[in-house]
Design an enzyme around this catalytic site. Structure first.
Site, PDB file in Angstrom:
ATOM      1  N   GLY A  24      35.769  17.564  44.480  1.00 57.12           N
ATOM      2  CA  GLY A  24      35.386  17.577  43.033  1.00 57.12           C
ATOM      3  C   GLY A  24      33.745  17.115  42.945  1.00 57.12           C
ATOM      4  CB  CYS A  25      32.070  15.180  40.337  1.00 56.24           C
ATOM      5  SG  CYS A  25      30.503  14.635  40.138  1.00 56.24           S
ATOM      6  CG  PHE A  26      28.066  17.241  44.799  1.00 59.63           C
ATOM      7  CD1 PHE A  26      27.138  16.916  43.564  1.00 59.63           C
ATOM      8  CD2 PHE A  26      27.890  18.722  45.108  1.00 59.63           C
ATOM      9  CE1 PHE A  26      26.277  17.698  42.756  1.00 59.63           C
ATOM     10  CE2 PHE A  26      26.859  19.504  44.313  1.00 59.63           C
ATOM     11  CZ  PHE A  26      26.112  19.031  43.413  1.00 59.63           C
ATOM     12  CE1 TYR A 169      30.244  13.224  35.440  1.00 63.79           C
ATOM     13  CE2 TYR A 169      30.748  12.023  37.364  1.00 63.79           C
ATOM     14  CZ  TYR A 169      30.832  13.295  36.791  1.00 63.79           C
ATOM     15  OH  TYR A 169      31.181  14.253  37.199  1.00 63.79           O
ATOM     16  NE  ARG A 195      34.282  13.314  38.483  1.00 59.08           N
ATOM     17  CZ  ARG A 195      34.822  13.788  39.381  1.00 59.08           C
ATOM     18  NH1 ARG A 195      35.226  12.541  40.123  1.00 59.08           N
ATOM     19  NH2 ARG A 195      35.027  14.914  39.713  1.00 59.08           N
TER      20      ARG A 195
END
Length: 199
Positions: A24-26, A169, A195
């Site tokens: 997913g989001c690095f 975040y 997230r």
């Protein structure tokens, strides 16, 4: 230089190796690896697509997904340890993305660079599946490592360069739950929170 070249001066034994993970989001996948003794570097990037030199603006249209490349010293940390850290960051039952980040660009994968890595990854996945921690089948694929394209500089070490934005975040999604308690069950360390952010 590849692992064999790096080990040439050490009697043929590799002094560094590479691991490639998509979770997913690095921004969120990379930091836990940087805290491991024996990890030499961690880079965010793109892999798995057909286009060359992808950017953050076009990597999805080229079929790439977000990945992190981990360079490590196998004499100090084993690939199995990296696998454990990886599994704690993700929901391996979600084939449509990761948590609030949806789409193929945020799907998961383990990319192996050697037969040893492939076998360890398969064993790790089978062990996780047998634990019955997850109620759904594990869909994270284990695939040969494709070419890795580093992401733009502003994506590297994002948590260090932008600590306030990074904390916002992460904190903005804490109420959305966690990855089935997997990390807590295995290590006593809470896994990555789901997230919820506009990114």
């Amino acid at each position: 230089a590849n692992a064999a070249e790096n080990g040439a001066a050490n009697g043929g034994k590799a002094t560094e190796q590479r691991a490639l993970f998509a979770g997913g989001c690095f921004w969120c996948v990379a930091p836990p690896f940087t805290r491991i003794d024996g990890v030499l570097s961690v880079r965010s990037g793109y892999a798995g697509g057909t286009s060359e030199n992808p950017t953050y603006e076009n990597y999805r249209s080229g079929g790439h997904i977000e990945v992190v490349e981990v360079v490590y010293d196998p004499a100090r940390v084993g690939y199995d340890t990296l696998l454990d850290v990886f599994w704690r960051q993700i929901d391996p039952t979600d084939e449509g993305g990761q948590f609030a980040d949806r789409g193929r660009g945020y799907t998961t994968a383990i990319f192996y660079h050697s037969e040893e890595q492939r076998l360890l990854a398969e064993q790790s996945k089978a062990s996780l599946a047998a634990s019955n921690i997850f109620q759904k089948p594990l869909v994270t694929p284990i695939l040969p490592a494709p070419k890795f394209y580093p992401a733009e500089d502003y994506h590297q070490e994002y948590d260090r360069k932008n600590p306030f934005r990074y904390k916002m975040y992460r904190a903005g999604s804490a109420a959305r739950g966690s990855c089935s308690g997997f990390g807590k069950t295995r290590t006593g360390i809470s896994p990555r929170k789901k997230r919820g952010t506009n990114r």
